[in-house]
Design an enzyme around this catalytic site. Structure first.
Site, mmCIF file in Angstrom:
data_model
loop_
_atom_site.group_PDB
_atom_site.id
_atom_site.type_symbol
_atom_site.label_atom_id
_atom_site.label_comp_id
_atom_site.label_asym_id
_atom_site.label_seq_id
_atom_site.Cartn_x
_atom_site.Cartn_y
_atom_site.Cartn_z
ATOM 1 N N GLY A 22 0.847 -1.190 0.000
ATOM 2 C CA GLY A 22 0.000 0.000 0.000
ATOM 3 C C GLY A 22 0.886 1.246 0.000
ATOM 4 O O GLY A 22 2.093 1.177 -0.296
ATOM 5 N N ALA A 24 2.072 3.092 2.449
ATOM 6 C CA ALA A 24 3.191 3.083 3.403
ATOM 7 C C ALA A 24 4.320 2.179 2.911
ATOM 8 O O ALA A 24 5.505 2.547 2.976
ATOM 9 C CB ALA A 24 2.710 2.625 4.777
ATOM 10 N N TRP A 53 -8.453 2.339 -1.729
ATOM 11 C CA TRP A 53 -9.881 2.602 -1.524
ATOM 12 C C TRP A 53 -10.126 3.953 -0.853
ATOM 13 O O TRP A 53 -11.284 4.348 -0.679
ATOM 14 C CB TRP A 53 -10.499 1.485 -0.676
ATOM 15 N N ALA A 54 -9.058 4.631 -0.461
ATOM 16 C CA ALA A 54 -9.229 5.876 0.309
ATOM 17 C C ALA A 54 -9.930 6.939 -0.541
ATOM 18 O O ALA A 54 -9.446 7.297 -1.613
ATOM 19 C CB ALA A 54 -7.870 6.381 0.787
ATOM 20 N N GLU A 122 -12.373 19.335 5.917
ATOM 21 C CA GLU A 122 -13.145 18.190 6.413
ATOM 22 C C GLU A 122 -13.327 18.328 7.913
ATOM 23 O O GLU A 122 -12.711 19.182 8.548
ATOM 24 C CB GLU A 122 -12.432 16.876 6.051
ATOM 25 N N HIS A 238 -16.560 4.243 10.553
ATOM 26 C CA HIS A 238 -17.075 5.293 9.672
ATOM 27 C C HIS A 238 -18.594 5.236 9.724
ATOM 28 O O HIS A 238 -19.172 4.153 9.670
ATOM 29 C CB HIS A 238 -16.575 5.076 8.247
ATOM 30 N N ARG A 285 -16.728 12.115 13.805
ATOM 31 C CA ARG A 285 -17.097 10.846 13.164
ATOM 32 C C ARG A 285 -17.645 9.824 14.159
ATOM 33 O O ARG A 285 -18.601 9.112 13.868
ATOM 34 C CB ARG A 285 -15.827 10.300 12.501
ATOM 35 N N HIS A 344 -13.380 1.111 10.016
ATOM 36 C CA HIS A 344 -12.775 1.895 8.947
ATOM 37 C C HIS A 344 -11.268 2.031 9.103
ATOM 38 O O HIS A 344 -10.526 1.944 8.137
ATOM 39 C CB HIS A 344 -13.434 3.274 8.954
ATOM 40 N N GLU A 368 -0.813 2.008 8.755
ATOM 41 C CA GLU A 368 -1.850 1.598 9.701
ATOM 42 C C GLU A 368 -1.422 0.410 10.558
ATOM 43 O O GLU A 368 -1.978 0.184 11.641
ATOM 44 C CB GLU A 368 -3.131 1.282 8.924
ATOM 45 N N ARG A 379 -8.456 9.289 14.802
ATOM 46 C CA ARG A 379 -7.677 9.884 13.712
ATOM 47 C C ARG A 379 -8.438 11.037 13.068
ATOM 48 O O ARG A 379 -9.636 10.936 12.792
ATOM 49 C CB ARG A 379 -7.378 8.823 12.650
ATOM 50 N N SER A 384 -4.549 9.661 7.152
ATOM 51 C CA SER A 384 -4.066 8.277 7.092
ATOM 52 C C SER A 384 -3.127 8.029 5.906
ATOM 53 O O SER A 384 -2.040 7.460 6.087
ATOM 54 C CB SER A 384 -5.224 7.286 7.060
HETATM 55 C C1 SIN Z 1 -13.989 9.731 4.071
HETATM 56 O O1 SIN Z 1 -13.764 10.191 2.956
HETATM 57 O O2 SIN Z 1 -15.079 9.835 4.630
HETATM 58 C C2 SIN Z 1 -12.893 9.002 4.784
HETATM 59 C C3 SIN Z 1 -11.683 9.830 4.850
HETATM 60 C C4 SIN Z 1 -10.755 9.381 5.926
HETATM 61 O O3 SIN Z 1 -10.995 8.331 6.538
HETATM 62 O O4 SIN Z 1 -9.787 10.103 6.216
#
Ligand code: SIN
Length: 495
Positions: A22, A24, A53-54, A122, A238, A285, A344, A368, A379, A384
């Site tokens: 990945g 890292a 998938w991020a 965010e 999440h 979150r 998540h 991770e 977090r 991440s």
């Molecule tokens: C998200 O896009 O909701 C997840 C982003 C994250 O986990 O940093």
């Protein structure tokens, strides 16, 4: 009559052996590249890494009026002061350079009409400091670029389809390579330094946003080798994964949708978050995840309604989410989408120091898989991929400067590749979801501990599946030991 053990195939020595491909793992490999680096990955394609998938972006203090101290302060606030403050400072300070590096490698971040980098804001960030690529496809873009860079780099070799299941140690106890299963047999890969970049353990849960490989195998391997773990109880759920009928990996409906104005509604179409928190859908979150989980536990479905806020622009603004919804038979332009919380991100992992060293000499961890303390109890969004990049590059540079240990004799393998069977894996996922999930208490955690212990006793000694159960037991023990509510760790029975 006992089954004969398969012969072990000896593979060539690597100065640096990275487990996991990945963000890292590849960042470590590219930075260490003056050394001869091999990367072993259980996956067959880059999409099998969680990084790909991020949907969130990468946080960096590059906007006007921003600076790394502000980024660090937001990271510490999200982590509720349980962070390692020095690690947080290193992360925030190195973030702008990591963004530059990615751009030099060819990552195309989203830009505004004048060509400047678009910076998003965010939850829990005090400023707009998140870069994205392809709207909601940052992980896929970054992974694609890093994978191509690794393929161009002559001193890095990435080998797919190799699942490391045990650490090889020498007589002095130093990590000396790994044993891996290649689908047909066992291989020993000797190495001067072993880097675990295998991701977290969110896929141990029934509902997760992670691919199946994020099942903690690398962390279990470290535990079996005697490495200390840290902060396992801090698991981030999440709030909005697409609620599909099956188990396992569910498509993520990015938090940026709520940032754009999408709202959470019940079966009557009524919002419930304004009564839960002053920030409503943009509350932290963990608060949103608990509110959604409580409704679903009471048998009420929950939906994310983006019709008014995003509507017809959905395919352009959130192409990844849009495609996932359409594949599942939903049209988010026209209808509210059913959601569930899902495991998540894991803040804990293999305990490491400021130089990514585990408590086993020669064994390192990044991303991770590592318990650096950088995230504390929760977090901050979009930290991440950043963590994998920053700490991966730092470790790679350090290994590039350190003369590697010469190849030596490793002790014979005391462990075997024998994964959990599918039924037991599913039972474990259900147990963790119901007893060690979004909300926990001593009664449920004690039940989980007893069930895992019984399953553990029935496993073959030294089997890799038994190692995974040991990790699950350590996770539940960490949740039992922390009797307070802090960050992502929520105990119904806290005083
Ligand atoms: C998200 O896009 O909701 C997840 C982003 C994250 O986990 O940093």
């Amino acid at each position: 009559m006992s089954t004969p053990r398969p012969a072990v195939v000896e593979r060539p020595y690597s100065e640096v052996l990275v487990i996991g491909a990945g963000v890292a793992g590849l960042a470590t490999a590219l930075a260490a590249a003056p050394r001869r680096v091999r990367v072993l990955t259980a996956g067959r394609t880059p999409e099998q890494a969680a990084s790909a998938w991020a949907q969130g972006g990468i946080a960096a203090a590059i906007g006007s009026g921003d600076d790394p101290d502000q980024h660090a302060a937001d990271t510490l606030a999200a982590g509720q002061g349980r962070n390692d403050a020095a690690a947080v400072r290193r992360l925030a300070a190195a973030a702008p350079d990591a963004i530059d590096w990615l751009q030099q490698l060819g990552v195309r971040f989203d830009r505004d009409a004048r060509g400047a980098l678009l910076l998003g804001r965010e939850a829990a960030h005090g400023r707009a400091r998140i870069v994205h690529a392809g709207g909601d496809a940052t992980g896929a873009e970054v992974m694609g670029v890093l994978a191509r860079a690794a393929a161009r780099e002559a001193r890095v070799q990435v080998l797919a389809g190799h699942r490391a299941f045990a650490l090889a140690r020498n007589a002095q106890g130093r990590a000396a390579g790994v044993w891996a299963w290649n689908g047909q047999g066992i291989e020993r890969w000797p190495a001067g330094a072993v880097v675990l970049a295998t991701g977290g353990y969110a896929a141990l849960y029934r509902y997760t946003t992670n691919p199946p490989g994020s099942d903690g195998t690398g962390i279990a391997l470290a535990l079996a080798a005697g490495a200390a773990l840290a902060d396992l109880e801090f698991v981030q759920f999440h709030p909005t994964a697409l609620a599909l009928p099956g188990d396992g990996q569910l498509p993520l409906l990015t938090e940026a949708l709520r940032g754009a104005g999408a709202v959470l509604v019940d079966a009557r179409g009524e919002r419930f978050m304004p009564a839960v928190h002053p920030l409503a859908e943009l509350a932290p979150r963990d608060v949103v995840a608990r509110a959604v989980a409580a409704r679903r536990l009471a048998g009420e479905p929950v939906f994310l309604d983006a019709r008014a806020a995003v509507g017809a622009a959905f395919p352009q603004r959130f192409p990844t989410v849009y495609a996932a919804c359409r594949r599942a038979g939903f049209d988010p332009r026209e209808q509210p989408i059913p959601v569930t919380p899902a495991a998540h991100y894991c803040m804990g992992g293999v305990r490491v120091d400021a130089r990514a060293r585990s408590t086993v000499p020669g064994l390192y961890a990044v991303g991770e898989a590592a318990g650096t303390g950088v995230h504390g109890a929760n977090r901050l969004a979009s930290n991440s991929l950043l963590e994998g990049l920053v700490f991966g590059r730092a470790l790679g540079r350090q290994l590039a400067e350190t003369p590697p240990s010469p190849p030596g004799d490793a002790l014979p393998c005391a462990r075997r590749y024998a994964p959990l069977d599918a039924a037991l894996r599913a039972a474990l996922a259900e147990l963790l979801w119901t007893r060690a999930g979004v909300m926990r208490d001593e009664f449920g955690l004690a039940q989980a501990a007893a069930r895992i212990a019984a399953w553990r006793d029935a496993q073959l000694p030294g089997a890799s599946g038994a190692d995974l159960l040991d990790l699950a037991a350590a996770l539940v023990a960490a949740m039992r030991a922390r009797r307070e509510c802090v960050g992502a760790h929520w105990r119904r029975d806290a005083a």
